[in-house]
Design a protein around this motif. Structure first.
Motif, short mmCIF file in Angstrom:
data_model
loop_
_atom_site.label_atom_id
_atom_site.label_comp_id
_atom_site.label_asym_id
_atom_site.label_seq_id
_atom_site.Cartn_x
_atom_site.Cartn_y
_atom_site.Cartn_z
N ARG A 72 8.67 56.56 42.83
CA ARG A 72 9.44 57.08 43.94
C ARG A 72 10.14 58.35 43.48
O ARG A 72 10.72 58.39 42.39
CB ARG A 72 10.46 56.03 44.39
N GLU A 73 10.08 59.40 44.29
CA GLU A 73 10.69 60.67 43.90
C GLU A 73 11.64 61.17 44.97
O GLU A 73 11.42 60.96 46.18
CB GLU A 73 9.61 61.73 43.62
N LEU A 74 12.68 61.86 44.52
CA LEU A 74 13.64 62.46 45.43
C LEU A 74 13.00 63.67 46.11
O LEU A 74 12.45 64.55 45.45
CB LEU A 74 14.89 62.90 44.67
N VAL A 75 13.09 63.70 47.43
CA VAL A 75 12.61 64.85 48.19
C VAL A 75 13.75 65.83 48.46
O VAL A 75 13.63 67.03 48.22
CB VAL A 75 11.98 64.39 49.53
N ALA A 76 14.86 65.30 48.97
CA ALA A 76 16.00 66.15 49.31
C ALA A 76 17.23 65.28 49.46
O ALA A 76 17.13 64.09 49.77
CB ALA A 76 15.73 66.92 50.60
N SER A 77 18.39 65.90 49.26
CA SER A 77 19.65 65.20 49.46
C SER A 77 20.64 66.14 50.12
O SER A 77 20.50 67.37 50.06
CB SER A 77 20.20 64.68 48.13
N ILE A 78 21.66 65.54 50.73
CA ILE A 78 22.70 66.32 51.39
C ILE A 78 24.02 65.57 51.23
O ILE A 78 24.11 64.37 51.48
CB ILE A 78 22.36 66.57 52.88
N THR A 79 25.05 66.29 50.79
CA THR A 79 26.35 65.67 50.60
C THR A 79 27.10 65.58 51.93
O THR A 79 26.67 66.13 52.95
CB THR A 79 27.19 66.47 49.61
N GLY A 80 28.24 64.92 51.88
CA GLY A 80 29.06 64.82 53.08
C GLY A 80 29.53 66.17 53.59
O GLY A 80 29.75 66.35 54.80
N SER A 81 29.67 67.13 52.69
CA SER A 81 30.12 68.48 53.07
C SER A 81 28.96 69.41 53.41
O SER A 81 29.17 70.57 53.74
CB SER A 81 30.96 69.09 51.95
N GLY A 82 27.71 68.88 53.28
CA GLY A 82 26.57 69.67 53.70
C GLY A 82 25.81 70.39 52.60
O GLY A 82 24.86 71.14 52.89
#
Length: 113
Positions: free
Chosen positions: A45-55
């Protein structure tokens, strides 16, 4: 119990687009970092994208410039806009809240050549 419900996967030709959605039933949705992962048969499994609470966003090198992660805090929904899809993007895509490790059931994305 928190639920993550993905939608938007499907079959598309190379060069096409899809938008994945993930509805998250968390009462403090806006505080969490959210992410999309993907996993194919026999692959890690690989990370595609992430987003924090602040964007603040982060992308795997393989999807930079093609995929866009976004969130709508009012709708408690996470999105992944995928453009210029390639056959090697074919995978099951998972919505995730990394801390405290909540996962959706996955949605299949298949890109034909």
């Amino acid at each position: 119990q928190v639920q993550l419900v993905e939608s938007g996967g499907g079959l598309v030709q190379a060069g096409g687009s899809l938008r994945l959605s993930c509805k998250i039933s968390a009462t403090i949705f806006r505080l969490y970092t959210l992410a999309w992962y993907r996993q194919g048969s026999g692959k890690q499994r690989e990370l595609v994208a992430s987003i924090t609470g602040s964007g603040t966003t982060n992308y795997a090198d393989s999807v930079k410039g093609r995929f866009t992660i976004s969130r709508d805090n009012d709708k408690s929904t996470l999105y992944l806009q995928m453009n210029n899809l390639r056959p090697d993007d074919t995978d099951v895509y998972y919505c995730c809240v990394p801390a405290p490790d909540w996962w959706g059931q996955g949605t299949q994305v298949t890109v034909s050549s």
